[in-house]
Design a protein around this motif. Structure first.
Motif, short mmCIF file in Angstrom:
data_model
loop_
_atom_site.label_atom_id
_atom_site.label_comp_id
_atom_site.label_asym_id
_atom_site.label_seq_id
_atom_site.Cartn_x
_atom_site.Cartn_y
_atom_site.Cartn_z
N GLU A 29 -1.46 -6.86 9.29
CA GLU A 29 -1.57 -5.19 9.71
C GLU A 29 -0.32 -4.69 9.30
O GLU A 29 0.79 -5.35 9.19
CB GLU A 29 -1.89 -5.37 10.89
CG GLU A 29 -0.96 -5.90 11.92
CD GLU A 29 -1.31 -5.93 13.37
OE1 GLU A 29 -2.61 -5.36 13.74
OE2 GLU A 29 -0.62 -6.24 14.23
N GLY A 30 -0.47 -3.48 9.16
CA GLY A 30 0.81 -2.45 9.06
C GLY A 30 0.70 -1.29 9.49
O GLY A 30 -0.46 -0.71 10.00
N HIS A 31 1.50 -0.24 9.06
CA HIS A 31 1.33 1.26 9.74
C HIS A 31 1.60 1.86 8.07
O HIS A 31 2.31 1.83 7.35
CB HIS A 31 2.36 1.63 10.75
CG HIS A 31 2.06 0.98 11.90
ND1 HIS A 31 2.58 -0.34 12.11
CD2 HIS A 31 1.29 1.45 12.98
CE1 HIS A 31 2.10 -0.34 13.48
NE2 HIS A 31 1.41 0.48 13.78
N PRO B 73 -5.67 14.70 10.72
CA PRO B 73 -4.32 15.06 11.05
C PRO B 73 -3.49 14.19 10.42
O PRO B 73 -3.80 12.88 10.12
CB PRO B 73 -4.44 14.84 12.60
CG PRO B 73 -5.67 13.75 13.01
CD PRO B 73 -6.61 14.04 11.91
N ALA B 74 -2.16 14.84 10.19
CA ALA B 74 -1.32 13.92 9.51
C ALA B 74 -0.40 13.14 10.65
O ALA B 74 -0.76 13.55 11.86
CB ALA B 74 -0.04 14.79 8.81
N GLY B 75 -0.03 11.95 10.15
CA GLY B 75 0.75 11.23 11.23
C GLY B 75 0.57 9.62 10.89
O GLY B 75 0.30 9.35 10.03
N GLU B 76 0.99 8.85 11.91
CA GLU B 76 1.15 7.66 11.59
C GLU B 76 -0.36 6.84 12.06
O GLU B 76 -1.11 7.04 12.90
CB GLU B 76 1.99 6.88 12.45
CG GLU B 76 2.15 5.20 12.18
CD GLU B 76 3.17 4.71 13.26
OE1 GLU B 76 4.44 4.16 12.77
OE2 GLU B 76 2.90 4.30 14.31
N TYR B 77 -0.86 5.87 10.95
CA TYR B 77 -2.27 5.37 11.13
C TYR B 77 -2.05 3.73 10.99
O TYR B 77 -0.86 3.39 10.43
CB TYR B 77 -3.02 5.51 9.81
CG TYR B 77 -3.55 7.11 9.94
CD1 TYR B 77 -5.05 7.25 10.32
CD2 TYR B 77 -2.84 8.17 9.91
CE1 TYR B 77 -5.57 8.51 10.52
CE2 TYR B 77 -3.34 9.55 10.03
CZ TYR B 77 -4.67 9.63 10.36
OH TYR B 77 -5.25 10.99 10.65
N TYR C 286 0.83 -1.16 0.11
CA TYR C 286 0.06 -0.08 -0.20
C TYR C 286 0.88 1.28 0.09
O TYR C 286 2.06 1.49 0.48
CB TYR C 286 -0.92 -0.10 1.23
CG TYR C 286 -0.45 -0.21 2.44
CD1 TYR C 286 0.39 0.63 3.29
CD2 TYR C 286 -0.28 -1.65 3.05
CE1 TYR C 286 0.95 0.37 4.76
CE2 TYR C 286 0.38 -1.70 4.16
CZ TYR C 286 0.80 -0.75 5.05
OH TYR C 286 1.52 -0.93 6.11
N GLY C 287 0.35 2.22 -0.64
CA GLY C 287 1.05 3.72 -0.63
C GLY C 287 0.20 4.72 -1.45
O GLY C 287 -0.90 4.54 -1.68
#
Length: 269
Positions: A152-154, A131-135, A51-52
């Motif tokens: 799963e991943g981030h 918000p920007a950041g890690e999901y 994903y990206g």
């Protein structure tokens, strides 16, 4: 004679019952074999999960607000898939003004997925007001036998443009100027920076003129990706005193924008 007839009838009944019993055992055996075969099927396997950024089918696990995420995975399923679910959420990200939490969940039951060994391929829109950041991202596959597998991943969600370290004067006198500076990081390069200044319903006295101005800055900023905005902006001597709304808007070369809003009090002297 009657005894022989009765004996023959009993033998016939016994044979009939034996046949029924045989077929019953055979059917039960087949059913047991089927149950055993079904229960021995493995849970689905998820491979090649990537994903990206959606526009370029990136696999770098980064996406941008206002764009989309490309997701793809191969699913090896011995039994028919019954559902695929995707979840995207964050934990404890700080919300700026106008931002909302993003908790995405969707179940996919397209006919192309409800088969053995489907390929998962979707694009998910990323809101602009989150918000920007890690999901955290989770993909779950369930087959018709109830077997379930999760991977799963981030995912890092970024702004195309980031503004920081603001320093803007809160007061300024008519006929003077006010100072404004902040840092800009623009992934695609800066196109220009616009400063919009206006007030609401300030009384206009004799010799005064309503101050409603839009100033565009490009020289020294255009096409740069990381730069400090540092300017002194003149205040007309004819501007009515009072509170003014000031909006700084940075536009990049792809048309993405990021704004910062503040207020300044203009005094008579």
């Amino acid at each position: 004679m009657k005894t022989n007839i009765k004996t023959n009838i009993m033998k016939s009944n016994f044979k009939f019952l034996a046949i029924i019993a045989f077929f019953g055992i055979l059917l039960n055996s087949c059913s047991s074999d089927d149950d055993s075969e079904s229960s021995s099927l493995n849970a689905p396997e998820i491979t090649g999960f990537e994903y990206g950024e959606g526009s370029v089918h990136s696999t770098d696990q980064v996406a941008f607000k206002g764009s989309d995420i490309h997701l793809e995975a191969e699913i090896n399923a011995e039994a028919v898939v019954s559902s695929i679910t995707l979840s995207i959420h964050a934990h404890d990200l700080t919300l700026a003004d106008g931002e909302v939490e993003w908790d995405f969940f969707q179940e996919y039951k397209d006919a192309s997925y409800l088969v053995i060994n489907p390929t998962f391929h979707e694009h998910v829109d990323v809101p602009t007001d989150i918000p920007a950041g890690e999901y955290h991202i989770e993909l779950t596959v369930i087959d018709e036998l109830g077997n379930s597998t999760e991977i799963e991943g981030h995912l890092e969600i970024l702004d195309h443009i980031t503004l920081s370290d603001y320093s803007v004067d809160t007061t300024a006198a008519k006929g003077a100027d006010f100072h404004a500076e902040f840092m800009i990081s623009a992934l695609n390069g800066i196109h220009n920076i616009t400063v919009d200044i206006h007030a609401h319903d300030l009384p206009v006295g004799d010799g005064e003129i309503e101050w409603d101005e839009e100033i565009v800055f490009s020289e020294g900023y255009h096409d740069l990706t990381d730069v400090e905005f540092h300017e002194h902006i003149d205040v007309p001597a004819t501007a009515p005193a009072g509170e003014y709304h000031v909006t700084f808007t940075v536009e990049d070369e792809d048309g993405n924008t990021k704004s910062y809003e503040t207020h300044i009090d203009i005094t008579a002297s």
